[in-house]
Design an enzyme around this catalytic site. Structure first.
Site, PDB file in Angstrom:
ATOM      1  N   HIS A 157       0.831  -1.202   0.000  1.00  0.00           N
ATOM      2  CA  HIS A 157       0.000   0.000   0.000  1.00  0.00           C
ATOM      3  C   HIS A 157       0.865   1.253   0.000  1.00  0.00           C
ATOM      4  CE1 HIS A 157      -4.021  -1.862   1.445  1.00  0.00           C
ATOM      5  NE2 HIS A 157      -3.226  -2.838   1.044  1.00  0.00           N
ATOM      6  N   ASN A 210       0.211  -5.522  -8.241  1.00  0.00           N
ATOM      7  CA  ASN A 210       1.525  -4.910  -8.464  1.00  0.00           C
ATOM      8  C   ASN A 210       2.342  -5.748  -9.441  1.00  0.00           C
ATOM      9  OD1 ASN A 210       1.107  -2.719  -6.778  1.00  0.00           O
ATOM     10  ND2 ASN A 210       2.087  -3.650  -5.008  1.00  0.00           N
ATOM     11  N   ASP A 243      -7.701 -10.595  -5.521  1.00  0.00           N
ATOM     12  CA  ASP A 243      -7.943 -10.227  -6.924  1.00  0.00           C
ATOM     13  C   ASP A 243      -7.148 -11.073  -7.910  1.00  0.00           C
ATOM     14  OD1 ASP A 243      -5.519  -9.180  -5.992  1.00  0.00           O
ATOM     15  OD2 ASP A 243      -5.539  -7.561  -7.460  1.00  0.00           O
ATOM     16  N   GLN A 244      -6.349 -12.007  -7.420  1.00  0.00           N
ATOM     17  CA  GLN A 244      -5.380 -12.672  -8.300  1.00  0.00           C
ATOM     18  C   GLN A 244      -6.039 -13.490  -9.400  1.00  0.00           C
ATOM     19  OE1 GLN A 244      -2.854 -14.765  -5.496  1.00  0.00           O
ATOM     20  NE2 GLN A 244      -2.497 -12.881  -4.335  1.00  0.00           N
TER      21      GLN A 244
END
Length: 467
Positions: free
Chosen positions: A22, A366, A386-387
């Site tokens: 973050h 990322n 979210d992968q």
């Protein structure tokens, strides 16, 4: 006749959740804003293990305006209010940390804002990560405009927003089905598991997500997203009907976004090792800072990499390395040219090295953005959050990789690596990946799609309209 006093620079206060994943994107957004001439201050509840750039540590010392226009920003950590010391062991438990910062952060943040005003640099607006709803509450109570930085894809933001506001019929947990949302392909139940939409109503992270998005339309002046228009155009346009979305990504280090490998990133000899290999020959393996592979999977990955016969660079944290026998690791590496294992590296810069031809990844956002910005095809092995959605886009929508089963097994890993590096579609994947590299690079350059979003925000802070 005396001239009117110069107008003070707008002052943006950035508030990050104390996770490295973050902190990094928010710092990078801050540097871009500072490069546009704004005064930018970054704050978080610092804990051990969080890396901040030494160049950003201005604090209370020196001229607060000195870095404006040159991409530097000020760092003032949250203090007071009973904030734990950085080395407090209680910080190691993510849920305990989040509850503590939720309780102690508001008073510390209010004190920081008031201190800025007393120092002659009143805060103009607050921009915070998602999952720090307390920062938005404090900003609202102080009458400051608020912006959120969403560090994952716009696709995931769209999914969460539609679920929080019951705007679509989602499949039930652990049941078959699908959902169609504006600007997105049809998402199957497997793509949605195990997102926070299926978490318990008492789950801390789900509660913070609902707090962030529940009234975002009414309370957020800006919703910055770590993506770029060309990558998620239809999703961005669909969500803009409900939220003031501004794509500002990819939020990478400048060297990474430029696609140039810097020799200063020579972690554990990675630069020299990569330099010794031909272009697009190395398999790069990294699963981020949170994925913990069990002993069977680690052994399977090692055997699978060895079976490819290709050189590989494997980022293996100490907790993963501890479950792999020395003999298995030695057999995988064979010699220095065959394999190199390191506990950490500058991932974006490694991906930018021309020797890297394939990235075996868990598909965190990322990592997804860094792979696209570097133009490297992927072997996708998603785990959670979210992968799975990111893997779906990489493989099925952008067509820059192959999907591998999770957990990884040696034969499947070997087959997918060969598919990506030398299979019938390998050259086409490489061309598409290279095209995304150029598009990502252009988006953050002067006049690019993301640069225009940043510039529009800067103009709004200086004046109600940009002439």
């Amino acid at each position: 006749m005396t001239s009117a006093p110069a107008q003070p620079r707008p002052h943006v206060l950035l508030v990050a959740a104390p996770f490295q994943s973050h902190v990094n994107p928010l710092l990078r957004l801050g540097r871009r804003l500072a490069a546009k001439g704004l005064l930018v201050t970054f704050t978080t509840a610092l804990r051990a293990g969080i890396r901040l750039s030494p160049g950003d540590h201005d604090g209370d010392g020196g001229d607060a305006e000195a870095g404006a226009g040159r991409g530097r920003l000020r760092v003032e950590l949250l203090r007071g209010g009973g904030i734990w010391a950085p080395d407090d062991p209680r910080f190691r438990v993510a849920s305990d940390m989040a509850r503590h910062v939720e309780a102690a952060g508001p008073a510390a943040l209010e004190e920081l804002v008031r201190g800025q005003a007393e120092a002659g640099r009143s805060v103009t607006c607050v921009v915070a990560n998602a999952f720090v709803p307390w920062a938005f509450r404090v900003a609202g109570e102080l009458g400051l405009p608020r912006g959120m930085l969403w560090i994952q894809s716009c696709a995931l933001l769209c999914v969460y927003y539609h679920h929080v506001h019951a705007l679509a019929a989602f499949p039930e947990a652990d049941a078959p089905g699908s959902v169609t949302l504006p600007g997105l392909p049809e998402l199957e139940a497997d793509d949605l598991q195990p997102l926070l939409i299926y978490a318990s109503g008492q789950d801390l992270w789900r509660q913070m997500l609902v707090a962030d998005l529940g009234r975002a339309r009414e309370t957020m002046s800006w919703v910055f997203v770590n993506t770029f228009d060309e990558l998620e155009h239809s999703t961005i346009e669909g969500l803009r009907e409900r939220l003031p979305v501004i794509p500002v990504g990819p939020l990478l280090e400048p060297d990474d976004a430029d696609g140039e490998y810097s020799s200063t990133a020579d972690d554990d000899g990675c630069t020299a090792w990569l330099d010794a290999h031909p272009p697009r020959s190395v398999v790069f393996v990294a699963f981020g800072s949170l994925v913990k592979n069990d002993s069977d999977e680690v052994a399977e990955i090692a055997a699978g990499l060895a079976s490819t016969g290709r050189p590989f660079l494997w980022v293996m944290r100490d907790d993963n390395r501890a479950v792999l026998s020395a003999d298995a690791l030695a057999a995988a590496c064979r010699d220095r040219d065959q394999g190199k294992v390191v506990p950490w590296c500058s991932q974006g810069r490694v991906l930018a090295h021309p020797a890297v031809g394939c990235f075996v990844t868990h598909c965190g956002w990322n990592s997804t953005a860094e792979a696209l910005a570097a133009g490297v095809p992927v072997v996708a092995s998603p785990r959670w959050s979210d992968q799975r959605i990111n893997a779906r886009f990489l493989v099925d929508v952008h067509r820059v990789g192959a999907r591998a089963p999770t957990p990884l097994r040696r034969d499947a890993l070997r087959e997918r690596v060969e598919e990506v590096m030398s299979g019938p579609e390998a050259e086409a994947m490489a061309r598409r990946a290279a095209s995304w590299k150029e598009t990502a690079r252009a988006s953050v350059c002067d006049g690019g799609s993301s640069d225009r979003g940043v510039q529009a925000f800067v103009c709004l802070l200086y004046t109600s309209r940009c002439v």
